[in-house]
Design an enzyme around this catalytic site. Structure first.
Site, short mmCIF file in Angstrom:
data_model
loop_
_atom_site.label_atom_id
_atom_site.label_comp_id
_atom_site.label_asym_id
_atom_site.label_seq_id
_atom_site.Cartn_x
_atom_site.Cartn_y
_atom_site.Cartn_z
N ALA A 193 -6.98 -3.73 0.43
CA ALA A 193 -8.29 -3.73 -0.24
C ALA A 193 -8.97 -2.37 -0.16
O ALA A 193 -10.00 -2.16 -0.80
CB ALA A 193 -9.19 -4.80 0.37
N CYS A 194 -8.41 -1.45 0.60
CA CYS A 194 -9.00 -0.12 0.81
C CYS A 194 -8.34 0.89 -0.12
O CYS A 194 -7.13 1.08 -0.08
CB CYS A 194 -8.82 0.29 2.26
SG CYS A 194 -9.28 2.00 2.63
#
Length: 120
Positions: free
Chosen positions: A12-13
């Site tokens: 998600a980063c």
């Protein structure tokens, strides 16, 4: 060689995804540890910090709400206590962390990973 590179990754980063892409662009496939799904043990974290040559605070993600909720800015916490917090709340681990034969570091900004990849 690629088996020797480990990426502690959060898909998600954006920075973590960029680091993964840079490793793959170098022709390598790292061992990927999605640390939110498979949190590192205290011993693994201790080894990462030792390999980086930094205090535990250097791997903490200070912008995470749980950092403030737990009062981790307070200097009263020992290195061992901080490691315990990361084990209990792996979201506190700053990312991405890359370990390779050339070193271990938090690769933020993403270009930091280049120093950990073999040349040519």
């Amino acid at each position: 060689m690629s088996d020797d590179i480990t990426l502690f990754h959060n898909p998600a980063c954006g920075t973590s995804r960029t680091v993964l892409a840079r490793i793959r662009e170098a022709g390598l496939e790292p061992r990927i540890v999605e640390y939110l799904k498979t949190p590192p043990t205290k011993e693994q974290l201790r080894s990462l910090v030792a390999a980086m040559g930094t205090p535990v605070r250097a791997i903490l993600r200070e912008k995470e709400p749980v950092y403030a909720q737990l009062g981790l800015a307070d200097p009263k916490w020992s290195e061992e206590q901080l490691l315990d917090f990361v084990v209990q709340h792996p979201i506190l681990l700053n990312r991405p962390v890359v370990a390779s034969p050339l070193g271990t570091r938090v690769c933020r900004p993403a270009e930091e990973v280049d120093a950990l990849l073999p040349r040519g």
